[in-house]
Design a protein around this motif. Structure first.
Motif, PDB file in Angstrom:
ATOM      1  N   UNK A  27       1.152  -5.805  -0.887  1.00 26.30           N
ATOM      2  CA  UNK A  27       2.401  -5.488  -0.181  1.00 26.30           C
ATOM      3  C   UNK A  27       2.768  -6.439   0.963  1.00 26.30           C
ATOM      4  N   UNK A  28       1.832  -6.847   1.853  1.00 29.05           N
ATOM      5  CA  UNK A  28       2.239  -7.778   2.910  1.00 29.05           C
ATOM      6  C   UNK A  28       2.788  -9.094   2.371  1.00 29.05           C
ATOM      7  N   UNK A  29       2.178  -9.597   1.301  1.00 33.37           N
ATOM      8  CA  UNK A  29       2.661 -10.831   0.692  1.00 33.37           C
ATOM      9  C   UNK A  29       3.994 -10.606  -0.015  1.00 33.37           C
ATOM     10  N   UNK A  30       4.170  -9.427  -0.609  1.00 36.37           N
ATOM     11  CA  UNK A  30       5.440  -9.083  -1.256  1.00 36.37           C
ATOM     12  C   UNK A  30       6.586  -9.148  -0.262  1.00 36.37           C
ATOM     13  N   UNK A  31       6.398  -8.508   0.878  1.00 39.04           N
ATOM     14  CA  UNK A  31       7.459  -8.454   1.896  1.00 39.04           C
ATOM     15  C   UNK A  31       7.834  -9.850   2.379  1.00 39.04           C
ATOM     16  N   UNK A  32       6.836 -10.633   2.733  1.00 41.99           N
ATOM     17  CA  UNK A  32       7.067 -11.976   3.258  1.00 41.99           C
ATOM     18  C   UNK A  32       7.775 -12.867   2.244  1.00 41.99           C
ATOM     19  N   UNK A  33       7.311 -12.846   1.004  1.00 38.90           N
ATOM     20  CA  UNK A  33       7.890 -13.699  -0.039  1.00 38.90           C
ATOM     21  C   UNK A  33       9.312 -13.293  -0.373  1.00 38.90           C
ATOM     22  N   UNK A  34       9.554 -11.985  -0.486  1.00 40.58           N
ATOM     23  CA  UNK A  34      10.894 -11.507  -0.830  1.00 40.58           C
ATOM     24  C   UNK A  34      11.914 -11.917   0.228  1.00 40.58           C
TER      25      UNK A  34
END
Length: 228
Positions: A27-34
């Motif tokens: 999830x942390x990587x999802x948020x940043x990338x999106x």
């Protein structure tokens, strides 16, 4: 994803998050990338609709005034992985509803500035928490309350997404190192799709069949977030 979302004035974050959820990215990587991918696509979408004369500053500024600081704060609110996934799943379902329901245009109403500021703050807070620009929430509201036409809503939502994405990125407490080569592929794909989709959507209606396929992907991702 970028092509489809840019064609309706969105940056595509909910679509990118849906794909990443299917592949179980953290999830942390999802948020940043999106949020990163959102920037270029939403900006190109805004420019396309702006050049066609659909942007209304008086409609944009109240929402932006409330949302920008709220998105920054939202990005700093810690969420457990399970809470993050449940909230994101609900927002993905909202994106599906937005795509499959055709809202008819009617006589427009004026937007009370105070209401716009508070509404923008609520959307911005949620957007910052889960890593979206907020367009999937704002554009249905603009149409439901008859504050904008379809393409005016697209123009306002696109710039709203851009400023919220910038604010959300600025508010992130920690940055996760990205695979630079992989990110470049994602950025290139999103920019090409966003450019083509924005030009297409500013003058041509969305393709219903493709929207149904996209809606199916979002539903699958939502179910995966909630139950798997």
């Amino acid at each position: 994803m970028a092509f489809l979302y840019a064609s309706v004035g969105h940056g595509g974050a909910s679509g990118y998050l849906a794909v990443m959820a299917l592949f179980a990215i953290a999830p942390p990587l999802m948020k940043q990338t999106a949020l990163l991918l959102n920037l270029g696509v939403s900006l190109m979408s805004f420019l396309a609709f702006y050049r066609q004369g659909y942007f209304r500053w008086t409609l944009f500024w109240p929402f932006a005034l409330g949302s920008i600081p709220a998105a920054f704060l939202g990005a700093r609110i810690p969420l457990t992985d399970s809470t993050y996934k449940q909230i994101l799943g609900a927002c993905l379902f909202l994106a599906v509803i937005r795509m499959v329901i055709s809202l008819k245009e009617a006589t427009q109403r004026s937007l009370p500035a105070v209401l716009g500021i508070f509404t923008g703050a609520a959307i911005g807070l949620l957007s910052g928490m889960i890593g979206i620009g907020g367009g999937i929430i704002l554009s249905p509201l603009l149409l439901l309350f008859r504050w904008a036409s379809l393409k005016e809503a697209a123009a306002v939502s696109a710039l709203f997404i851009f400023v919220n994405s910038v604010s959300g990125l600025a508010g992130l407490k920690t940055w996760i190192p990205l695979d630079q080569s992989q990110l470049l592929y994602w950025l290139f794909a999103s920019l090409v799709g966003g450019f083509l989709g924005a030009r297409w959507g500013a003058g041509i209606a969305s393709n219903a069949k493709v929207k149904w396929i996209l809606a199916l992907v979002l539903v699958i991702a939502s179910l995966k977030l909630w139950f798997i």
